[in-house]
Design a protein around this motif. Sequence first.
Motif, PDB file in Angstrom:
ATOM      1  N   ALA A  60       0.818  -1.218   0.000  1.00  0.00           N
ATOM      2  CA  ALA A  60       0.000   0.000   0.000  1.00  0.00           C
ATOM      3  C   ALA A  60       0.847   1.262   0.000  1.00  0.00           C
ATOM      4  O   ALA A  60       0.504   2.251  -0.642  1.00  0.00           O
ATOM      5  N   ARG A  61       1.983   1.219   0.720  1.00  0.00           N
ATOM      6  CA  ARG A  61       2.826   2.418   0.811  1.00  0.00           C
ATOM      7  C   ARG A  61       3.467   2.767  -0.532  1.00  0.00           C
ATOM      8  O   ARG A  61       3.946   3.887  -0.732  1.00  0.00           O
ATOM      9  N   ASN A  62       3.512   1.791  -1.479  1.00  0.00           N
ATOM     10  CA  ASN A  62       4.105   2.023  -2.789  1.00  0.00           C
ATOM     11  C   ASN A  62       3.047   2.255  -3.869  1.00  0.00           C
ATOM     12  O   ASN A  62       3.389   2.365  -5.043  1.00  0.00           O
ATOM     13  N   CYS A  63       1.790   2.289  -3.464  1.00  0.00           N
ATOM     14  CA  CYS A  63       0.711   2.653  -4.384  1.00  0.00           C
ATOM     15  C   CYS A  63       0.448   4.146  -4.245  1.00  0.00           C
ATOM     16  O   CYS A  63       0.756   4.750  -3.221  1.00  0.00           O
ATOM     17  N   VAL A  64      -0.127   4.731  -5.267  1.00  0.00           N
ATOM     18  CA  VAL A  64      -0.581   6.118  -5.154  1.00  0.00           C
ATOM     19  C   VAL A  64      -2.028   6.167  -5.630  1.00  0.00           C
ATOM     20  O   VAL A  64      -2.370   5.644  -6.685  1.00  0.00           O
ATOM     21  N   LEU A  65      -2.877   6.759  -4.803  1.00  0.00           N
ATOM     22  CA  LEU A  65      -4.290   6.889  -5.139  1.00  0.00           C
ATOM     23  C   LEU A  65      -4.517   8.225  -5.838  1.00  0.00           C
ATOM     24  O   LEU A  65      -4.111   9.272  -5.339  1.00  0.00           O
ATOM     25  N   ILE A  66      -5.166   8.169  -6.998  1.00  0.00           N
ATOM     26  CA  ILE A  66      -5.629   9.382  -7.667  1.00  0.00           C
ATOM     27  C   ILE A  66      -7.111   9.502  -7.346  1.00  0.00           C
ATOM     28  O   ILE A  66      -7.917   8.672  -7.771  1.00  0.00           O
ATOM     29  N   THR A  67      -7.468  10.482  -6.566  1.00  0.00           N
ATOM     30  CA  THR A  67      -8.827  10.577  -6.040  1.00  0.00           C
ATOM     31  C   THR A  67      -9.449  11.934  -6.344  1.00  0.00           C
ATOM     32  O   THR A  67      -8.737  12.923  -6.591  1.00  0.00           O
ATOM     33  N   GLY A  68     -10.764  11.958  -6.294  1.00  0.00           N
ATOM     34  CA  GLY A  68     -11.480  13.222  -6.438  1.00  0.00           C
ATOM     35  C   GLY A  68     -12.404  13.465  -5.268  1.00  0.00           C
ATOM     36  O   GLY A  68     -13.258  14.354  -5.325  1.00  0.00           O
ATOM     37  N   THR A  69     -12.227  12.684  -4.187  1.00  0.00           N
ATOM     38  CA  THR A  69     -13.142  12.776  -3.054  1.00  0.00           C
ATOM     39  C   THR A  69     -12.396  12.917  -1.727  1.00  0.00           C
ATOM     40  O   THR A  69     -11.257  12.477  -1.587  1.00  0.00           O
ATOM     41  N   HIS A  70     -13.078  13.504  -0.760  1.00  0.00           N
ATOM     42  CA  HIS A  70     -12.513  13.617   0.590  1.00  0.00           C
ATOM     43  C   HIS A  70     -12.371  12.232   1.226  1.00  0.00           C
ATOM     44  O   HIS A  70     -11.396  11.972   1.934  1.00  0.00           O
ATOM     45  N   SER A  71     -13.353  11.355   0.990  1.00  0.00           N
ATOM     46  CA  SER A  71     -13.302  10.032   1.608  1.00  0.00           C
ATOM     47  C   SER A  71     -12.101   9.247   1.105  1.00  0.00           C
ATOM     48  O   SER A  71     -11.442   8.536   1.872  1.00  0.00           O
ATOM     49  N   ALA A 104      -9.205  10.502  -0.029  1.00  0.00           N
ATOM     50  CA  ALA A 104      -7.988  11.092   0.534  1.00  0.00           C
ATOM     51  C   ALA A 104      -7.821  10.713   1.998  1.00  0.00           C
ATOM     52  O   ALA A 104      -6.707  10.403   2.454  1.00  0.00           O
ATOM     53  N   ALA A 105      -8.916  10.714   2.759  1.00  0.00           N
ATOM     54  CA  ALA A 105      -8.843  10.385   4.186  1.00  0.00           C
ATOM     55  C   ALA A 105      -8.464   8.925   4.396  1.00  0.00           C
ATOM     56  O   ALA A 105      -7.649   8.594   5.268  1.00  0.00           O
ATOM     57  N   ALA A 106      -9.043   8.019   3.605  1.00  0.00           N
ATOM     58  CA  ALA A 106      -8.740   6.599   3.744  1.00  0.00           C
ATOM     59  C   ALA A 106      -7.294   6.305   3.356  1.00  0.00           C
ATOM     60  O   ALA A 106      -6.611   5.505   4.009  1.00  0.00           O
ATOM     61  N   ALA A 107      -6.819   6.946   2.296  1.00  0.00           N
ATOM     62  CA  ALA A 107      -5.428   6.755   1.876  1.00  0.00           C
ATOM     63  C   ALA A 107      -4.473   7.228   2.963  1.00  0.00           C
ATOM     64  O   ALA A 107      -3.477   6.562   3.272  1.00  0.00           O
ATOM     65  N   ASP A 108      -4.783   8.359   3.572  1.00  0.00           N
ATOM     66  CA  ASP A 108      -3.937   8.882   4.641  1.00  0.00           C
ATOM     67  C   ASP A 108      -3.898   7.934   5.828  1.00  0.00           C
ATOM     68  O   ASP A 108      -2.849   7.739   6.453  1.00  0.00           O
ATOM     69  N   CYS A 142      -1.510  10.036  -1.895  1.00  0.00           N
ATOM     70  CA  CYS A 142      -2.614  10.314  -2.809  1.00  0.00           C
ATOM     71  C   CYS A 142      -2.431  11.669  -3.468  1.00  0.00           C
ATOM     72  O   CYS A 142      -1.799  12.574  -2.916  1.00  0.00           O
ATOM     73  N   ILE A 143      -2.963  11.769  -4.665  1.00  0.00           N
ATOM     74  CA  ILE A 143      -3.003  13.030  -5.403  1.00  0.00           C
ATOM     75  C   ILE A 143      -4.466  13.298  -5.731  1.00  0.00           C
ATOM     76  O   ILE A 143      -5.186  12.412  -6.203  1.00  0.00           O
ATOM     77  N   VAL A 144      -4.905  14.500  -5.448  1.00  0.00           N
ATOM     78  CA  VAL A 144      -6.309  14.874  -5.649  1.00  0.00           C
ATOM     79  C   VAL A 144      -6.459  15.622  -6.964  1.00  0.00           C
ATOM     80  O   VAL A 144      -5.684  16.529  -7.272  1.00  0.00           O
ATOM     81  N   LEU A 145      -7.449  15.219  -7.749  1.00  0.00           N
ATOM     82  CA  LEU A 145      -7.841  15.977  -8.926  1.00  0.00           C
ATOM     83  C   LEU A 145      -9.100  16.758  -8.580  1.00  0.00           C
ATOM     84  O   LEU A 145     -10.096  16.178  -8.151  1.00  0.00           O
ATOM     85  N   ARG A 146      -9.037  18.036  -8.748  1.00  0.00           N
ATOM     86  CA  ARG A 146     -10.207  18.862  -8.431  1.00  0.00           C
ATOM     87  C   ARG A 146     -11.347  18.557  -9.397  1.00  0.00           C
ATOM     88  O   ARG A 146     -11.134  18.289 -10.579  1.00  0.00           O
ATOM     89  N   PHE A 157      -7.199  19.759   0.832  1.00  0.00           N
ATOM     90  CA  PHE A 157      -6.803  18.375   1.076  1.00  0.00           C
ATOM     91  C   PHE A 157      -5.390  18.369   1.664  1.00  0.00           C
ATOM     92  O   PHE A 157      -4.415  18.126   0.952  1.00  0.00           O
ATOM     93  N   PRO A 158      -5.267  18.662   2.944  1.00  0.00           N
ATOM     94  CA  PRO A 158      -3.935  18.802   3.553  1.00  0.00           C
ATOM     95  C   PRO A 158      -3.085  17.540   3.526  1.00  0.00           C
ATOM     96  O   PRO A 158      -1.854  17.620   3.567  1.00  0.00           O
ATOM     97  N   SER A 159      -3.706  16.374   3.464  1.00  0.00           N
ATOM     98  CA  SER A 159      -2.933  15.124   3.503  1.00  0.00           C
ATOM     99  C   SER A 159      -2.428  14.702   2.129  1.00  0.00           C
ATOM    100  O   SER A 159      -1.620  13.774   2.025  1.00  0.00           O
ATOM    101  N   ALA A 160      -2.904  15.348   1.072  1.00  0.00           N
ATOM    102  CA  ALA A 160      -2.543  14.936  -0.288  1.00  0.00           C
ATOM    103  C   ALA A 160      -1.133  15.384  -0.648  1.00  0.00           C
ATOM    104  O   ALA A 160      -0.651  16.426  -0.185  1.00  0.00           O
ATOM    105  N   LYS A 161      -0.469  14.591  -1.482  1.00  0.00           N
ATOM    106  CA  LYS A 161       0.846  14.968  -2.000  1.00  0.00           C
ATOM    107  C   LYS A 161       0.742  16.187  -2.906  1.00  0.00           C
ATOM    108  O   LYS A 161       1.656  16.998  -2.980  1.00  0.00           O
ATOM    109  N   ALA A 162      -0.376  16.279  -3.609  1.00  0.00           N
ATOM    110  CA  ALA A 162      -0.608  17.414  -4.503  1.00  0.00           C
ATOM    111  C   ALA A 162      -2.088  17.487  -4.829  1.00  0.00           C
ATOM    112  O   ALA A 162      -2.808  16.489  -4.745  1.00  0.00           O
ATOM    113  N   VAL A 163      -2.542  18.683  -5.180  1.00  0.00           N
ATOM    114  CA  VAL A 163      -3.904  18.889  -5.659  1.00  0.00           C
ATOM    115  C   VAL A 163      -3.780  19.502  -7.046  1.00  0.00           C
ATOM    116  O   VAL A 163      -3.189  20.568  -7.214  1.00  0.00           O
ATOM    117  N   MET A 164      -4.332  18.825  -8.051  1.00  0.00           N
ATOM    118  CA  MET A 164      -4.145  19.252  -9.435  1.00  0.00           C
ATOM    119  C   MET A 164      -5.498  19.386 -10.126  1.00  0.00           C
ATOM    120  O   MET A 164      -6.518  18.900  -9.633  1.00  0.00           O
TER     121      MET A 164
END
Length: 374
Positions: free
Chosen positions: A312-323, A325-329, A335-339, A348-355
């Motif tokens: 899991a630590r070597n996966c990256v989640l591309i997400t568009g939801t708060h849930s 991002a929170a679960a990945a954290d 995780c990287i968030v797409l707006r 999304f303070p826990s995300a590596k980036a918000v794009m």
Amino acid sequence: MDCTAYSSFLSKMGYSSPTLKATSNRSAQRTQKTHLYSLAANPSTSSTKLNFRPQTPHLSQFIVRCSFHTSSENSSSEELAVILQVDGVLMDAYRFGNRQAFNVAFQKLGLDCANWTEPIYCDLFRKAAGDEERMLVLYFNRIGWPTSLPTNEKETFMKSVMREKKKAVDEFIMSKILPLRPGIEKFIDDACYEGIPVVVLTASSELGEEIARTIVEKLGHERIAKIKIVGDEEVGKSLYSRLVLGQASFSGLGEELASEANKAVAAEKQRVAEEVASMLKLHVDINAGSAESMEKMVAALRAAAENAGVPARNCVLITGTHSGAAAADRIGMPCIVLRSSLTSRAEFPSAKAVMDGFGDVDLTISSLRRKLRS
């Protein structure tokens, strides 16, 4: 799968599996206890179907001879898998279909005077912070409620609008009207070209799994053949679900060992609830809806990692939801968030980036690697 083969798999996953020689029944039982606790605490290892019932001849050998220990030094820093949520990532369904769906709902309910233009929709969305029922209240407070509607039936009326709107959104998605998010196909192709496992997560989709899989089908058969899709069925078969969510059987291990196994599983469940409670600054019981939602999302991410064959630590989640991002954290998955239209102003303070999307100026495989290294 015998212990030797499974040990080889664990090594690939970044775990060591030393052979343990039981010198007595008491020693063997202590080893079994340790293994069961470790398995419940660190379950994202394999999607292989394992039978935990006592009649399986490999069970006692597996428990006695194999133990899980995280081994970061065995995990390549270049090892990577990409997990894609459907909501807001493959398609921004709300951006393209939500406003139109409300207008369809108004028409079906005979509300010819109600029509949401783009400026009206955006204004209502901003003022209601995305709460759709609140958007309806604000709108009809502004233009007036239907004259034939008794005051005490406003809630029933709003539920009718929401029901018709949901049907319209589903119909939009099932048709070819709504497009995939620009750049998603090239992003998947680039990942596959570089040998990066890609998993699309249809489980825990707010749209529902049937609709989510319909969206995935828009990727085309050739592309789908190169990726993995994890839905509710795959989550249910995962090692994490079988252990932590209570779908594995510990009968026949002996009363003492079965008790220890159940305690380990219960402790993991309670830990989920407590962490959700801390995050929400509320007291959340394990049966509360928010805890259940988090538990399901965590199970989906664990299953996705198992299917990718990567920790899991070597996966990256591309997400568009708060849930998401929170679960990945919670499980230490970057995780990287797409707006999307629903999260355009969210943080999304826990995300590596918000794009903002996929493409050369936004998210590519190259920029993804850079973000993970930063």
